[in-house]
Design a protein around this motif. Sequence first.
Motif, PDB file in Angstrom:
ATOM      1  N   ALA A 154      21.928  71.371  49.055  1.00 48.64           N
ATOM      2  CA  ALA A 154      23.211  72.062  49.171  1.00 48.64           C
ATOM      3  C   ALA A 154      23.482  72.943  47.964  1.00 48.64           C
ATOM      4  CB  ALA A 154      24.338  71.050  49.354  1.00 48.64           C
ATOM      5  N   GLY A 155      22.982  72.536  46.788  1.00 47.90           N
ATOM      6  CA  GLY A 155      23.137  73.404  45.628  1.00 47.90           C
ATOM      7  C   GLY A 155      23.216  72.662  44.322  1.00 47.90           C
ATOM      8  N   THR A 156      22.799  73.342  43.250  1.00 49.92           N
ATOM      9  CA  THR A 156      22.814  72.761  41.915  1.00 49.92           C
ATOM     10  C   THR A 156      24.232  72.431  41.465  1.00 49.92           C
ATOM     11  OG1 THR A 156      20.762  73.839  41.244  1.00 49.92           O
ATOM     12  CG2 THR A 156      22.284  73.222  39.494  1.00 49.92           C
ATOM     13  N   SER A 157      25.191  73.295  41.794  1.00 55.91           N
ATOM     14  CA  SER A 157      26.572  73.057  41.365  1.00 55.91           C
ATOM     15  C   SER A 157      27.094  71.738  41.911  1.00 55.91           C
ATOM     16  CB  SER A 157      27.465  74.211  41.830  1.00 55.91           C
ATOM     17  OG  SER A 157      28.812  73.975  41.479  1.00 55.91           O
ATOM     18  N   GLN A 158      26.876  71.509  43.234  1.00 55.50           N
ATOM     19  CA  GLN A 158      27.327  70.253  43.829  1.00 55.50           C
ATOM     20  C   GLN A 158      26.602  69.062  43.217  1.00 55.50           C
ATOM     21  OE1 GLN A 158      26.459  73.011  45.312  1.00 55.50           O
ATOM     22  NE2 GLN A 158      27.719  73.480  47.112  1.00 55.50           N
ATOM     23  N   SER A 159      25.299  69.220  43.016  1.00 53.96           N
ATOM     24  CA  SER A 159      24.498  68.117  42.492  1.00 53.96           C
ATOM     25  C   SER A 159      24.926  67.740  41.078  1.00 53.96           C
ATOM     26  CB  SER A 159      23.012  68.506  42.506  1.00 53.96           C
ATOM     27  OG  SER A 159      22.224  67.511  41.914  1.00 53.96           O
ATOM     28  N   LYS A 160      25.155  68.746  40.223  1.00 53.17           N
ATOM     29  CA  LYS A 160      25.468  68.422  38.829  1.00 53.17           C
ATOM     30  C   LYS A 160      26.857  67.790  38.707  1.00 53.17           C
ATOM     31  CE  LYS A 160      27.504  72.692  36.941  1.00 53.17           C
ATOM     32  NZ  LYS A 160      27.363  73.765  35.937  1.00 53.17           N
ATOM     33  N   TRP A 161      27.822  68.200  39.557  1.00 51.20           N
ATOM     34  CA  TRP A 161      29.146  67.593  39.473  1.00 51.20           C
ATOM     35  C   TRP A 161      29.129  66.160  39.991  1.00 51.20           C
ATOM     36  CZ3 TRP A 161      32.533  69.080  36.285  1.00 51.20           C
ATOM     37  CH2 TRP A 161      32.659  70.425  35.947  1.00 51.20           C
ATOM     38  N   VAL A 162      28.345  65.899  41.020  1.00 47.13           N
ATOM     39  CA  VAL A 162      28.184  64.512  41.476  1.00 47.13           C
ATOM     40  C   VAL A 162      27.520  63.690  40.387  1.00 47.13           C
ATOM     41  CG1 VAL A 162      26.965  63.032  43.117  1.00 47.13           C
ATOM     42  CG2 VAL A 162      28.174  65.057  43.931  1.00 47.13           C
ATOM     43  N   GLN A 163      26.498  64.287  39.730  1.00 46.67           N
ATOM     44  CA  GLN A 163      25.796  63.587  38.652  1.00 46.67           C
ATOM     45  C   GLN A 163      26.741  63.259  37.510  1.00 46.67           C
ATOM     46  OE1 GLN A 163      22.579  62.616  38.713  1.00 46.67           O
ATOM     47  NE2 GLN A 163      22.891  61.574  36.776  1.00 46.67           N
ATOM     48  N   ASN A 164      27.542  64.226  37.098  1.00 55.65           N
ATOM     49  CA  ASN A 164      28.476  63.987  36.002  1.00 55.65           C
ATOM     50  C   ASN A 164      29.461  62.882  36.351  1.00 55.65           C
ATOM     51  OD1 ASN A 164      27.204  66.084  34.723  1.00 55.65           O
ATOM     52  ND2 ASN A 164      28.855  67.566  34.995  1.00 55.65           N
ATOM     53  N   THR A 165      29.991  62.916  37.578  1.00 56.27           N
ATOM     54  CA  THR A 165      30.962  61.914  38.006  1.00 56.27           C
ATOM     55  C   THR A 165      30.346  60.519  38.047  1.00 56.27           C
ATOM     56  OG1 THR A 165      32.109  63.576  39.338  1.00 56.27           O
ATOM     57  CG2 THR A 165      32.550  61.264  39.852  1.00 56.27           C
TER      58      THR A 165
END
Length: 480
Positions: A154-165
Amino acid sequence: MSAPGQSQQQGAGGQPRPTLTVFDAVAMIVGIVIGVGIFKAPSIVAGNVSGETAFIAVWIIGGLISLVGALCYAELGSSHPNAGGEYYFLSRAYGDWLGFLFAWARMTVIQTGAIAAIAFVFGDYASTLLPLGANSSAIYAGLAVIAITALNVAGTSQSKWVQNTLTIALAAAILAVVLGGLAAPAAPAMAEIPATGEARSWFSGLALIFVLLTYGGWNEAAYLTAEMRDTRRNIVRALVIGIVVITVLYLLLNLSYVRVLGLSGMQSSKAVASDLMKATWGEGGAWLLGIVVVSAALTTLNATVFTGARTNYALGRDFVIFRALGRWNDKASAPVNALLVQGAVSLALVGLASMTPDGFQTMVAYTAPAFWLFFLLTSISLFLLRRQRNAYLSTGGAVNSQRGDHGVWATYQQDHYRVPLYPVTPLLFAAACAYMLYSSFNYAMSLDPGSIGAMVGIAMLASGVPVLMWARRRAAAGMG
């Protein structure tokens, strides 16, 4: 076939963009490293040390070794920023052939095997919360691989925010466990006692093996260098901050184990974290622990999927037979094809491991020897690349390599970070890698049926040789 990062990169779609901050990279590193190992390894370590002082000391030593390795990787990553990470370092240092074999091993053994192993841990603990029948762990594992792969597609932006959370939630949960442990009544103090197994002095080699395995994963930061802002400075900050955060959390958690259970209680425990939670939070603590471990597994899985596909992407740029993997999707800011192939191989490994008594153990044995072999070769590459750099500078940039570098030094960053105390620092790191290679192979071969996984993993690595020969024939035919 082309030099790493050269012709195949051109016309292969978009390019990686510097979108990751230091905080994003630290969250990725912490998320990869702090997995389920810290909830399993301490009881094994406790059985192979002479007392509580040695128990805490070996975790500090593990953190220091990881920091030494991180400093070496910081030089490699800041001087040669590339989405291929270790693949790129190995290709420059040894030649395209070793880079290919590493990428092949990572696609078929190392990263995909790690993804399958983490997925099984997620499945084991998710099954304690909501069982799905006889094959519950394998079902959860497969669903986790599919879901996390889809998230990254779906995208790096979605992945990194899920990762941070997930990383913040995991760190908060560990701190809650630590606070509960430190507030609980302390276990009776005990004198230093002889360790079990091979150790009769301070601590055994087996203790360090499991400590270093628990610290493993920080090297994945190498695959973020092409997508980090101001890589030359931020890769060092991310690695050092990440290792320090991990070491502090590990020490606090292990101090809680020692305080509540004591060394003897840890040695006799099969689930040390669960026993700590029961002692501090009652029976509901075991349920809470399940949530923590599930979160840890998902955090690690997401970060491992994210970084793993970057090697497949680099392989596709450089070898025509894998051209489809080298396409970068600008909309998703991710190597979508590489992610899909990685997910498919990981799902196949989940299916194979589900037919053994312990899927997690089988996958660990499958990946360990190949992982430490290439880790050792990467540590040595620092020496080789420094020598090549000196030749590059001494000739004013006109490198005359017998391998034929074809201008790959054009992107070399002369103002990069340099590891302190060279050559002592990388020598220490290389020695630690060699020890872990020897020990992990012996440990994998001693397992039953884990030795089967080790042999299959070695066979898969060896199968890359004929694939490499085929790739070279295709490249030669294309040039002709």
